[in-house]
Write an enzyme that holds these catalytic residues in place. Structure first.
Site, PDB file in Angstrom:
ATOM      1  N   ASP A   1       0.864  -1.179   0.000  1.00 45.87           N
ATOM      2  CA  ASP A   1       0.000   0.000   0.000  1.00 45.87           C
ATOM      3  C   ASP A   1       0.903   1.233   0.000  1.00 45.87           C
ATOM      4  OD1 ASP A   1      -2.277   1.658   0.194  1.00 45.87           O
ATOM      5  OD2 ASP A   1      -3.188   0.376   1.713  1.00 45.87           O
TER       6      ASP A   1
ATOM      7  N   GLY B   1       4.460   1.281  -1.750  1.00 43.53           N
ATOM      8  CA  GLY B   1       4.620   1.515  -3.176  1.00 43.53           C
ATOM      9  C   GLY B   1       3.383   2.135  -3.782  1.00 43.53           C
ATOM     10  N   ASP B   2       3.361   2.157  -5.094  1.00 43.27           N
ATOM     11  CA  ASP B   2       2.298   2.777  -5.860  1.00 43.27           C
ATOM     12  C   ASP B   2       1.828   1.792  -6.919  1.00 43.27           C
ATOM     13  OD1 ASP B   2       0.706   4.277  -7.591  1.00 43.27           O
ATOM     14  OD2 ASP B   2       2.123   5.924  -7.775  1.00 43.27           O
ATOM     15  N   PHE B   3       0.614   1.282  -6.791  1.00 41.39           N
ATOM     16  CA  PHE B   3       0.146   0.268  -7.741  1.00 41.39           C
ATOM     17  C   PHE B   3      -0.109   0.828  -9.133  1.00 41.39           C
ATOM     18  CE2 PHE B   3      -4.128   0.504  -5.264  1.00 41.39           C
ATOM     19  CZ  PHE B   3      -4.561   1.625  -5.965  1.00 41.39           C
TER      20      PHE B   3
ATOM     21  N   HIS C   1     -13.349   0.343  -7.124  1.00 45.75           N
ATOM     22  CA  HIS C   1     -14.460   1.290  -7.162  1.00 45.75           C
ATOM     23  C   HIS C   1     -14.019   2.736  -6.914  1.00 45.75           C
ATOM     24  CE1 HIS C   1     -15.887   1.347  -2.666  1.00 45.75           C
ATOM     25  NE2 HIS C   1     -14.584   1.435  -2.763  1.00 45.75           N
TER      26      HIS C   1
END
Length: 161
Positions: free
Chosen positions: A21, A47-49, A67
């Site tokens: 996350d 991290g950054d997805f 969503h």
């Protein structure tokens, strides 16, 4: 962050996990995992997805993530999961699924309210099953199972296509 993973690890003693996350969402994750007695079986990774996700996982789990985002951003997240997963890996998505013919049940009303909230607050939305199927396909994934759970959540499972 981490409560769902802690529950999974508690119920599956041989399983190890990675909690991934943004750094700001992981501030209490260690304590949550320690209280559940599963911290030794979990690696916490910030991290950054939208850039990448940890590679080589057998199972990727996204709960209440898609969503929040428009279709383009969802495709990026899903594509990164598809690229990172082990060859026989799976992706499980836990989201509300909008019924084909919404009615007046409390579940349908709740989903409609959440859909409106996601659109106004984040630019995201709730989706129908065919819309999830298409997003997964666009990312190189195939929906293999879809089932409703208790309450308003559905589990969608996908594999590489």
């Amino acid at each position: 962050s981490g409560a769902l993973l802690a529950t999974v690890l508690e119920r599956q003693p041989g399983v190890h996990g990675v909690l991934f996350d943004q750094a700001s969402a992981l501030t209490e994750a260690t304590q949550v995992l320690e209280r559940a007695g599963v911290a030794a079986r979990c690696r916490i990774t910030a991290g950054d997805f939208f850039k990448a996700v940890p590679e080589g996982g057998d199972l990727y789990l996204l709960k209440s993530v898609l969503h929040n985002w428009d279709d383009g951003r969802c495709r990026i997240i899903l594509r990164h999961c598809a690229q990172a997963m082990a060859p026989d890996g799976r992706l499980v998505v836990i989201e509300r699924v909008v019924p084909e013919a919404p009615g007046s049940s409390s579940h349908h009303r709740s989903t409609a309210r959440t859909d409106m909230t996601m659109a106004v607050s984040f630019g995201g939305r709730e989706r129908r099953l065919d819309e999830f199927t298409q997003l997964l396909a666009d990312a190189g994934l195939v929906l293999t199972h879809a089932r409703e759970t208790v309450g308003e959540w559905s589990l969608l499972e996908a594999r590489r296509g």
